[in-house]
Write a protein that holds these residues in place. Structure first.
Motif, PDB file in Angstrom:
ATOM      1  N   ARG A  60      10.749  -5.186 -16.098  1.00 16.89           N
ATOM      2  CA  ARG A  60      11.795  -4.166 -16.188  1.00 16.89           C
ATOM      3  C   ARG A  60      11.879  -3.383 -14.876  1.00 16.89           C
ATOM      4  NH1 ARG A  60      12.428   1.080 -17.081  1.00 16.89           N
ATOM      5  NH2 ARG A  60      10.184   1.446 -17.099  1.00 16.89           N
ATOM      6  N   LEU A  61      10.717  -3.080 -14.302  1.00 17.23           N
ATOM      7  CA  LEU A  61      10.702  -2.351 -13.035  1.00 17.23           C
ATOM      8  C   LEU A  61      11.247  -3.205 -11.886  1.00 17.23           C
ATOM      9  CD1 LEU A  61       7.190  -0.631 -13.354  1.00 17.23           C
ATOM     10  CD2 LEU A  61       9.425   0.479 -13.524  1.00 17.23           C
ATOM     11  N   ILE A  62      10.909  -4.480 -11.878  1.00 21.40           N
ATOM     12  CA  ILE A  62      11.374  -5.365 -10.806  1.00 21.40           C
ATOM     13  C   ILE A  62      12.863  -5.657 -10.949  1.00 21.40           C
ATOM     14  CG2 ILE A  62      11.127  -7.693  -9.834  1.00 21.40           C
ATOM     15  CD1 ILE A  62       8.174  -7.576 -10.688  1.00 21.40           C
ATOM     16  N   GLY A  63      13.306  -5.792 -12.169  1.00 18.34           N
ATOM     17  CA  GLY A  63      14.723  -6.078 -12.415  1.00 18.34           C
ATOM     18  C   GLY A  63      15.129  -7.434 -11.860  1.00 18.34           C
ATOM     19  N   THR A  64      16.278  -7.473 -11.200  1.00 18.57           N
ATOM     20  CA  THR A  64      16.754  -8.733 -10.621  1.00 18.57           C
ATOM     21  C   THR A  64      16.411  -8.835  -9.137  1.00 18.57           C
ATOM     22  OG1 THR A  64      18.905  -7.707 -10.198  1.00 18.57           O
ATOM     23  CG2 THR A  64      18.651  -8.892 -12.275  1.00 18.57           C
ATOM     24  N   ASP A  65      15.633  -7.889  -8.621  1.00 18.40           N
ATOM     25  CA  ASP A  65      15.300  -7.883  -7.187  1.00 18.40           C
ATOM     26  C   ASP A  65      14.324  -9.004  -6.843  1.00 18.40           C
ATOM     27  OD1 ASP A  65      16.878  -5.668  -6.926  1.00 18.40           O
ATOM     28  OD2 ASP A  65      15.213  -4.239  -7.103  1.00 18.40           O
ATOM     29  N   VAL A  66      14.358  -9.396  -5.581  1.00 23.35           N
ATOM     30  CA  VAL A  66      13.326 -10.252  -4.998  1.00 23.35           C
ATOM     31  C   VAL A  66      12.642  -9.399  -3.941  1.00 23.35           C
ATOM     32  CG1 VAL A  66      12.802 -12.344  -3.725  1.00 23.35           C
ATOM     33  CG2 VAL A  66      14.641 -12.345  -5.419  1.00 23.35           C
ATOM     34  N   MET A  67      11.411  -8.995  -4.204  1.00 21.30           N
ATOM     35  CA  MET A  67      10.730  -7.992  -3.385  1.00 21.30           C
ATOM     36  C   MET A  67       9.838  -8.656  -2.349  1.00 21.30           C
ATOM     37  SD  MET A  67       9.691  -5.458  -6.553  1.00 21.30           S
ATOM     38  CE  MET A  67       9.315  -4.039  -5.518  1.00 21.30           C
ATOM     39  N   ALA A  68      10.045  -8.295  -1.069  1.00 17.89           N
ATOM     40  CA  ALA A  68       9.166  -8.792  -0.006  1.00 17.89           C
ATOM     41  C   ALA A  68       7.874  -7.988   0.007  1.00 17.89           C
ATOM     42  CB  ALA A  68       9.871  -8.674   1.333  1.00 17.89           C
ATOM     43  N   LEU A  69       6.771  -8.643   0.434  1.00 20.40           N
ATOM     44  CA  LEU A  69       5.491  -7.944   0.489  1.00 20.40           C
ATOM     45  C   LEU A  69       5.132  -7.504   1.902  1.00 20.40           C
ATOM     46  CD1 LEU A  69       5.355  -9.256  -2.383  1.00 20.40           C
ATOM     47  CD2 LEU A  69       2.897  -9.338  -2.070  1.00 20.40           C
ATOM     48  N   GLY A  70       6.028  -7.776   2.867  1.00 18.98           N
ATOM     49  CA  GLY A  70       5.826  -7.302   4.233  1.00 18.98           C
ATOM     50  C   GLY A  70       4.668  -7.948   4.957  1.00 18.98           C
ATOM     51  N   ASP A  71       4.392  -9.188   4.684  1.00 21.66           N
ATOM     52  CA  ASP A  71       3.245  -9.855   5.313  1.00 21.66           C
ATOM     53  C   ASP A  71       3.501 -10.076   6.806  1.00 21.66           C
ATOM     54  OD1 ASP A  71       5.166 -12.016   4.182  1.00 21.66           O
ATOM     55  OD2 ASP A  71       3.970 -13.090   5.669  1.00 21.66           O
ATOM     56  N   PRO A  72       2.423 -10.141   7.607  1.00 26.97           N
ATOM     57  CA  PRO A  72       2.597 -10.262   9.055  1.00 26.97           C
ATOM     58  C   PRO A  72       2.901 -11.679   9.543  1.00 26.97           C
ATOM     59  CG  PRO A  72       0.273 -10.139   8.527  1.00 26.97           C
ATOM     60  CD  PRO A  72       1.005  -9.971   7.231  1.00 26.97           C
ATOM     61  N   TRP A  73       2.841 -12.680   8.660  1.00 25.92           N
ATOM     62  CA  TRP A  73       3.006 -14.061   9.113  1.00 25.92           C
ATOM     63  C   TRP A  73       4.463 -14.503   9.118  1.00 25.92           C
ATOM     64  CZ3 TRP A  73      -0.404 -12.944   4.922  1.00 25.92           C
ATOM     65  CH2 TRP A  73      -1.719 -12.733   5.316  1.00 25.92           C
ATOM     66  N   GLY A  74       5.276 -13.919   8.287  1.00 27.81           N
ATOM     67  CA  GLY A  74       6.697 -14.275   8.249  1.00 27.81           C
ATOM     68  C   GLY A  74       6.919 -15.752   7.996  1.00 27.81           C
ATOM     69  N   ASP A  75       7.913 -16.319   8.700  1.00 27.27           N
ATOM     70  CA  ASP A  75       8.225 -17.741   8.512  1.00 27.27           C
ATOM     71  C   ASP A  75       7.706 -18.586   9.669  1.00 27.27           C
ATOM     72  OD1 ASP A  75       9.884 -16.834  10.457  1.00 27.27           O
ATOM     73  OD2 ASP A  75      11.749 -17.565   9.562  1.00 27.27           O
TER      74      ASP A  75
END
Length: 296
Positions: free
Chosen positions: A110-125
């Protein structure tokens, strides 16, 4: 051969993350003999706390708070819920964890909802090229982190007083209690360790190439369940082996999907469960599980 090697490395990496989750199942089972079906919600809680805090605190502090938060949630579940049912049949306790999981997962989704939340990791893509082989930095980080954590846990389990208490409680709870082992503390610490491991696993399940934390992330914990079962629910070594087997199986089944069309679509998701079934047919206690003996 390049594709085979990439799939193998990717499978070992994601398998090491499954091993972390499976180790959480095993820790609680060894301490309490309860199958914890609320493990997915602990994973989601750790990931959610990290995702919410990383903008304000930065990635590493947010991750530390996420790990601590998941450990606190695990301890709270044991203290507020499981302790009240101590002494009940283990199947009853397992059903209680299902109720806990439904409650926590419903609130977190319920708190997350429809969002896709990034965790801000330092490795990226970013990726690493080893000759013709390409592998994401997140995969390497996942493998290294899982290897370090599992090694640290195995050493602690064998050489610390906490590990001795865990082993004594797993061997014979009544005798352990008579010898001064406080079973309540052992149980609570097991839930805390399982929550912390789940939070680390949540990180590596939601970084590249996965878009981020979302409502369905908790389902990933279910992929680790066959790892814990086929390795043996009371075996830390089995959790490691089971995680790697599930990860490699899933990676190869997904990577060679086009050659396996006669088995239908989505075989990558199904393959770990098929492997678990085949292993259990041959060894009902799992690869490294303890066989129960009965005097007749």
């Amino acid at each position: 051969m390049t594709t085979f090697t990439e799939l193998l490395l990717g499978g070992l990496s994601i398998g090491s993350v499954y091993a972390l989750i499976a180790l959480g199942f095993v820790v609680i089972f060894k301490a309490t003999e309860v199958v914890n079906f609320a493990h997915a919600s602990l994973l989601l809680a750790g990931g959610y706390i990290t995702a919410v805090l990383h903008d304000d605190l930065g990635f590493w502090p947010a991750l530390a708070v996420g790990i601590a938060g998941a450990a606190v949630v695990g301890s709270a579940v044991d203290f507020l819920v499981m302790r009240r049912y101590r002494g009940s049949d283990h199947s009853v306790l397992a059903i209680v964890t299902i109720g806990v999981d439904i409650l926590l997962t419903t609130e977190l989704t319920r708190l997350i909802g429809t969002d896709v939340m990034a965790l801000g990791d330092p490795w990226g893509d970013r990726v690493v090229n080893l000759g013709e082989i390409t592998i994401a930095q997140t995969r390497i980080a996942a493998f290294v982190a899982a290897a370090l954590l599992i090694t640290a846990f195995l050493l602690a389990f064998r050489y610390t007083s906490w590990g001795v208490a865990m082993r004594a409680a797993a061997e014979n709870p009544q005798t352990a209690a008579l010898m001064g082992v406080r079973l309540g503390r052992v149980s609570m610490s097991a839930w805390a360790v399982a929550g912390a491991l789940a939070a680390v696993a949540a990180l590596f399940l939601t970084v590249f190439p996965t878009p981020g934390l979302e409502r369905a992330t908790s389902l990933a914990a279910l992929k680790a369940f066959p790892a814990a079962i086929l390795g043996g629910l009371d075996s830390t070594t089995g959790a490691l082996a089971g995680g790697l087997i599930v990860g490699v199986t899933e990676s190869f089944a997904t990577g060679y999907q086009s050659e396996l069309t006669f088995l239908g679509g989505g075989i990558g998701d199904l393959a770990p469960y098929l492997v678990m079934l085949l292993v259990l047919l041959a060894r009902p206690a799992g690869l490294f599980g303890t066989k129960e003996l009965a005097r007749v």
